[in-house]
Design an enzyme around this catalytic site. Structure first.
Site, PDB file in Angstrom:
ATOM      1  N   ASP A 138       0.836  -1.193   0.000  1.00  0.00           N
ATOM      2  CA  ASP A 138       0.000   0.000   0.000  1.00  0.00           C
ATOM      3  C   ASP A 138       0.875   1.249   0.000  1.00  0.00           C
ATOM      4  O   ASP A 138       1.652   1.472   0.935  1.00  0.00           O
ATOM      5  CB  ASP A 138      -0.937  -0.003   1.208  1.00  0.00           C
ATOM      6  CG  ASP A 138      -2.082   0.982   1.032  1.00  0.00           C
ATOM      7  OD1 ASP A 138      -2.412   1.319  -0.121  1.00  0.00           O
ATOM      8  OD2 ASP A 138      -2.657   1.414   2.046  1.00  0.00           O
ATOM      9  N   HIS A 145      -3.392  14.051   0.853  1.00  0.00           N
ATOM     10  CA  HIS A 145      -3.721  13.186   1.989  1.00  0.00           C
ATOM     11  C   HIS A 145      -2.576  13.186   3.002  1.00  0.00           C
ATOM     12  O   HIS A 145      -2.795  13.313   4.207  1.00  0.00           O
ATOM     13  CB  HIS A 145      -3.990  11.762   1.484  1.00  0.00           C
ATOM     14  CG  HIS A 145      -4.178  10.759   2.573  1.00  0.00           C
ATOM     15  ND1 HIS A 145      -5.289  10.748   3.390  1.00  0.00           N
ATOM     16  CD2 HIS A 145      -3.395   9.726   2.996  1.00  0.00           C
ATOM     17  CE1 HIS A 145      -5.191   9.742   4.261  1.00  0.00           C
ATOM     18  NE2 HIS A 145      -4.047   9.123   4.053  1.00  0.00           N
ATOM     19  N   ARG A 154       1.106  15.054  13.405  1.00  0.00           N
ATOM     20  CA  ARG A 154       2.344  15.775  13.756  1.00  0.00           C
ATOM     21  C   ARG A 154       2.212  17.225  13.317  1.00  0.00           C
ATOM     22  O   ARG A 154       2.801  17.649  12.317  1.00  0.00           O
ATOM     23  CB  ARG A 154       3.553  15.159  13.017  1.00  0.00           C
ATOM     24  CG  ARG A 154       3.906  13.732  13.362  1.00  0.00           C
ATOM     25  CD  ARG A 154       5.058  13.238  12.476  1.00  0.00           C
ATOM     26  NE  ARG A 154       4.758  13.403  11.063  1.00  0.00           N
ATOM     27  CZ  ARG A 154       4.060  12.538  10.338  1.00  0.00           C
ATOM     28  NH1 ARG A 154       3.627  11.418  10.876  1.00  0.00           N
ATOM     29  NH2 ARG A 154       3.808  12.773   9.067  1.00  0.00           N
ATOM     30  N   GLU A 210     -10.668   4.382   3.335  1.00  0.00           N
ATOM     31  CA  GLU A 210      -9.684   5.110   2.534  1.00  0.00           C
ATOM     32  C   GLU A 210      -9.996   4.859   1.061  1.00  0.00           C
ATOM     33  O   GLU A 210     -10.028   3.704   0.618  1.00  0.00           O
ATOM     34  CB  GLU A 210      -8.253   4.675   2.872  1.00  0.00           C
ATOM     35  CG  GLU A 210      -7.811   5.168   4.247  1.00  0.00           C
ATOM     36  CD  GLU A 210      -6.318   5.027   4.494  1.00  0.00           C
ATOM     37  OE1 GLU A 210      -5.668   4.184   3.836  1.00  0.00           O
ATOM     38  OE2 GLU A 210      -5.802   5.766   5.355  1.00  0.00           O
ATOM     39  N   GLU A 212      -9.031   4.471  -2.444  1.00  0.00           N
ATOM     40  CA  GLU A 212      -7.767   4.194  -3.130  1.00  0.00           C
ATOM     41  C   GLU A 212      -8.012   3.553  -4.499  1.00  0.00           C
ATOM     42  O   GLU A 212      -9.065   2.992  -4.760  1.00  0.00           O
ATOM     43  CB  GLU A 212      -6.887   3.240  -2.296  1.00  0.00           C
ATOM     44  CG  GLU A 212      -6.554   3.777  -0.916  1.00  0.00           C
ATOM     45  CD  GLU A 212      -5.352   3.094  -0.271  1.00  0.00           C
ATOM     46  OE1 GLU A 212      -4.558   2.455  -0.987  1.00  0.00           O
ATOM     47  OE2 GLU A 212      -5.238   3.204   0.967  1.00  0.00           O
ATOM     48  N   ASP A 244      -9.067   0.746   1.815  1.00  0.00           N
ATOM     49  CA  ASP A 244      -8.120   0.312   2.845  1.00  0.00           C
ATOM     50  C   ASP A 244      -8.692   0.725   4.206  1.00  0.00           C
ATOM     51  O   ASP A 244      -8.354   1.776   4.747  1.00  0.00           O
ATOM     52  CB  ASP A 244      -6.757   0.968   2.582  1.00  0.00           C
ATOM     53  CG  ASP A 244      -5.757   0.671   3.676  1.00  0.00           C
ATOM     54  OD1 ASP A 244      -5.883  -0.371   4.329  1.00  0.00           O
ATOM     55  OD2 ASP A 244      -4.843   1.496   3.881  1.00  0.00           O
ATOM     56  N   ARG A 248      -8.260   4.151  13.229  1.00  0.00           N
ATOM     57  CA  ARG A 248      -7.347   5.272  13.472  1.00  0.00           C
ATOM     58  C   ARG A 248      -6.800   5.300  14.894  1.00  0.00           C
ATOM     59  O   ARG A 248      -5.665   5.743  15.103  1.00  0.00           O
ATOM     60  CB  ARG A 248      -8.061   6.594  13.175  1.00  0.00           C
ATOM     61  CG  ARG A 248      -8.584   6.731  11.764  1.00  0.00           C
ATOM     62  CD  ARG A 248      -7.478   6.660  10.746  1.00  0.00           C
ATOM     63  NE  ARG A 248      -7.985   6.888   9.389  1.00  0.00           N
ATOM     64  CZ  ARG A 248      -7.283   6.677   8.299  1.00  0.00           C
ATOM     65  NH1 ARG A 248      -6.033   6.204   8.375  1.00  0.00           N
ATOM     66  NH2 ARG A 248      -7.799   6.910   7.113  1.00  0.00           N
ATOM     67  N   GLN A 251      -4.181   2.755  14.985  1.00  0.00           N
ATOM     68  CA  GLN A 251      -3.070   3.220  14.152  1.00  0.00           C
ATOM     69  C   GLN A 251      -2.197   4.240  14.882  1.00  0.00           C
ATOM     70  O   GLN A 251      -0.963   4.149  14.858  1.00  0.00           O
ATOM     71  CB  GLN A 251      -3.645   3.842  12.867  1.00  0.00           C
ATOM     72  CG  GLN A 251      -2.592   4.286  11.855  1.00  0.00           C
ATOM     73  CD  GLN A 251      -3.227   4.867  10.590  1.00  0.00           C
ATOM     74  OE1 GLN A 251      -4.451   4.941  10.468  1.00  0.00           O
ATOM     75  NE2 GLN A 251      -2.402   5.271   9.651  1.00  0.00           N
ATOM     76  N   LYS A 264      -4.718  -1.881  10.008  1.00  0.00           N
ATOM     77  CA  LYS A 264      -5.006  -1.985   8.573  1.00  0.00           C
ATOM     78  C   LYS A 264      -5.219  -3.425   8.109  1.00  0.00           C
ATOM     79  O   LYS A 264      -5.635  -3.633   6.974  1.00  0.00           O
ATOM     80  CB  LYS A 264      -3.827  -1.418   7.773  1.00  0.00           C
ATOM     81  CG  LYS A 264      -3.470   0.025   8.074  1.00  0.00           C
ATOM     82  CD  LYS A 264      -4.293   0.967   7.252  1.00  0.00           C
ATOM     83  CE  LYS A 264      -3.688   2.371   7.305  1.00  0.00           C
ATOM     84  NZ  LYS A 264      -4.430   3.284   6.419  1.00  0.00           N
ATOM     85  N   THR A 268      -9.532  -5.438   3.628  1.00  0.00           N
ATOM     86  CA  THR A 268      -9.337  -4.544   2.485  1.00  0.00           C
ATOM     87  C   THR A 268     -10.347  -4.988   1.439  1.00  0.00           C
ATOM     88  O   THR A 268     -10.449  -6.176   1.150  1.00  0.00           O
ATOM     89  CB  THR A 268      -7.909  -4.669   1.908  1.00  0.00           C
ATOM     90  OG1 THR A 268      -6.964  -4.369   2.937  1.00  0.00           O
ATOM     91  CG2 THR A 268      -7.688  -3.726   0.742  1.00  0.00           C
ATOM     92  N   THR A 370      -4.602   6.685  -0.049  1.00  0.00           N
ATOM     93  CA  THR A 370      -5.828   7.478  -0.087  1.00  0.00           C
ATOM     94  C   THR A 370      -5.695   8.612  -1.089  1.00  0.00           C
ATOM     95  O   THR A 370      -4.733   9.392  -1.028  1.00  0.00           O
ATOM     96  CB  THR A 370      -6.102   8.064   1.307  1.00  0.00           C
ATOM     97  OG1 THR A 370      -6.061   7.008   2.252  1.00  0.00           O
ATOM     98  CG2 THR A 370      -7.450   8.757   1.357  1.00  0.00           C
ATOM     99  N   GLU A 384      -9.783  12.914   7.554  1.00  0.00           N
ATOM    100  CA  GLU A 384      -9.583  14.258   7.009  1.00  0.00           C
ATOM    101  C   GLU A 384     -10.878  15.070   7.042  1.00  0.00           C
ATOM    102  O   GLU A 384     -10.872  16.236   7.434  1.00  0.00           O
ATOM    103  CB  GLU A 384      -9.082  14.173   5.567  1.00  0.00           C
ATOM    104  CG  GLU A 384      -7.714  13.548   5.435  1.00  0.00           C
ATOM    105  CD  GLU A 384      -7.486  12.986   4.051  1.00  0.00           C
ATOM    106  OE1 GLU A 384      -7.049  13.757   3.177  1.00  0.00           O
ATOM    107  OE2 GLU A 384      -7.741  11.794   3.823  1.00  0.00           O
TER     108      GLU A 384
HETATM  109 CA    CA Z   1      -3.947   3.247   2.744  1.00  0.00          CA
END
Ligand code: CA
Length: 444
Positions: A138, A145, A154, A210, A212, A244, A248, A251, A264, A268, A370, A384
């Site tokens: 991936d 994104h 961050r 996500e 994709e 995907d 969160r 993650q 993840k 999928t 994404t 997002e």
């Molecule tokens: Ca992904």
């Protein structure tokens, strides 16, 4: 790069009348491949090609031995229960079969009468993933994104310095890839909520989708061999839609230093139909970098990439909740974006993946990462859209979402259109979130 030929002729019509509707995903100019059987039949899975609202049964067609030349062994490979062997034959064989199928399905085909019995309505079939996916990688190719997520995780350092130079990816989990129609339980994982003093075991409270693009590898490569950018697309079979699913909260606790793991690997979902690069040839677009941004290193840059390395592929996410379905409220479009805005192209993904000699096998799958666009309504994830859960998204019918709830159904769509050519679609990638299973028992 695939060139235009007679199969792209916008004047072509099919004897399958639903293929000629202006908004059809599967006109005769598309001819994507999938693996299918009649729903609940217990039949063997075999290859099929989409035409209008039907599947042409390639296993049954192979039994008629209708084609000559390299289309014949390609059709034979499509009779198998997975398409790995067909994908491995490479773009020339796939192109020969595409040309033969285009002839057989066009309105004036003398074969129409006896091929009609090989059509199965798409509403009456079930799919499996087109290939046995050996490896799934991936990528993270949308800078929009990467920036938006980076700002949440961050704030002081949103885009890591390698991003503009390295096509970032992680090796994902192939065993949990399923075709559209998947229903899966909300995963349980280790989380560390901001107010907590220690990590906890919990069903994820921040389940996300996500948006994709999936990339199926065609002809494989030898271990120790690098694929130059100019040859990269000859190793790509085609594209699909890919969701995907991401937990969160799991993650954010687990992802450093080696990247996502349980956040993840639980599911999928891919769309069943794989649209070949040849079918996408009319929708290629120049690939470029905005002014002031660094050019890629030379192994990731060439004139063909600059001329047409991108793909003008429209993407959308739609959501409906259990309550919306019960009330008859239609699904809500959550966002839209375009694969053209990707920072890295399909060919760059292949060239970079093999740079150190890593081999690719037919049926391997890449996720694009994404696909978010530059505008706020082009965000390809709820992370997002809800600004990390701070800003709920309102849904028609009165509900709101920061992350997914049980019963939510997510539908990805993708299509290409360009004046002078016939629109083609990737179909749909749909899946539904079920309640979590019970947490594991505490040790006694
Ligand atoms: Ca992904």
């Amino acid at each position: 790069m695939a060139v235009l030929n007679a199969t792209h002729d916008p004047g072509l019509r099919s004897w399958v009348s639903t293929a000629n509707l202006p908004d059809a995903d599967f006109p005769i100019q598309n001819l994507p491949f999938a693996v299918f059987r009649r729903t609940g039949s217990g039949e063997s899975f075999r290859g099929g090609v989409a035409i209008g609202d039907c599947v042409l049964d390639l296993g049954a067609l192979h039994g008629l031995d209708p084609f000559r030349g390299s289309a014949a062994p390609a059709l034979g490979a499509c009779a198998a229960p997975r398409l790995n062997a067909f994908m491995a034959l490479g773009e020339e064989a796939a192109g020969a079969l595409r040309a033969a199928l285009s002839q057989a399905l066009r309105a004036d085909s003398p074969d129409a009468q006896h091929l009609r019995s090989l059509l199965v309505p798409q509403h009456a079939v079930e799919y499996r993933v087109a290939a046995d996916v050996g490896d799934y990688t991936d990528f993270y190719t949308s800078i929009h994104h990467a920036l938006a997520v980076g700002r949440l995780f961050r704030p002081d350092n949103p885009l890591l310095p390698n991003y503009k130079w390295v096509p970032i990816a992680y090796h994902g989990r192939a065993s949990s890839i399923r075709p559209s129609g998947q229903e899966f339980a909300r995963p349980v994982g280790q989380v560390f909520p901001p107010a907590a003093t220690a990590p906890q075991l919990a069903a994820t409270r921040r389940l996300d989708y996500e948006l994709e693009v999936g990339v199926f590898i065609g002809r494989g490569t030898e271990l120790g061999t690098r694929v130059p950018l100019a040859a990269a697309e000859s190793h790509v079979f085609g594209l699909c839609l890919l969701n995907d699913w991401s937990a969160r909260d799991v993650q954010s606790w687990e992802y450093q230093p080696l990247g996502p793991f349980l956040s993840k690997n639980f599911a999928t979902t891919v769309s069943p139909w794989v649209v070949t690069l040849e079918a996408l040839a009319p929708f290629r677009a120049p690939w470029s970098r905005p002014a002031g941004e660094p050019a890629p290193l030379p192994y990731l840059d060439d004139a063909a990439l600059r001329a047409g390395g991108a793909i003008d592929l429209n993407l959308e996410v739609w959501l409906d909740t259990a309550r919306m379905r019960a009330a008859g409220v239609p699904p809500a479009r959550m966002s839209h974006s375009n694969f053209r805005d990707s920072w890295w192209s399909v060919a760059q993904m292949v060239a970079h993946h093999t740079l150190g000699g890593c081999n690719l096998r037919a049926g391997d799958l890449f996720g694009s990462g994404t696909q978010s666009g530059p505008a706020a309504d082009q965000a390809g994830s709820l992370l997002e859209l809800s600004a990390g859960g701070q800003r709920p998204v309102r849904l028609p019918g009165g509900e709101q979402r920061t992350f997914l709830e049980d019963g939510d159904r997510v539908r990805l769509r993708g299509w290409c259109e360009r004046p002078g050519y016939v629109r083609i679609g990737l179909g749909e990638c749909v899946a539904t979130v079920l309640p979590a299973s019970a947490l594991p028992d505490a040790a006694t």
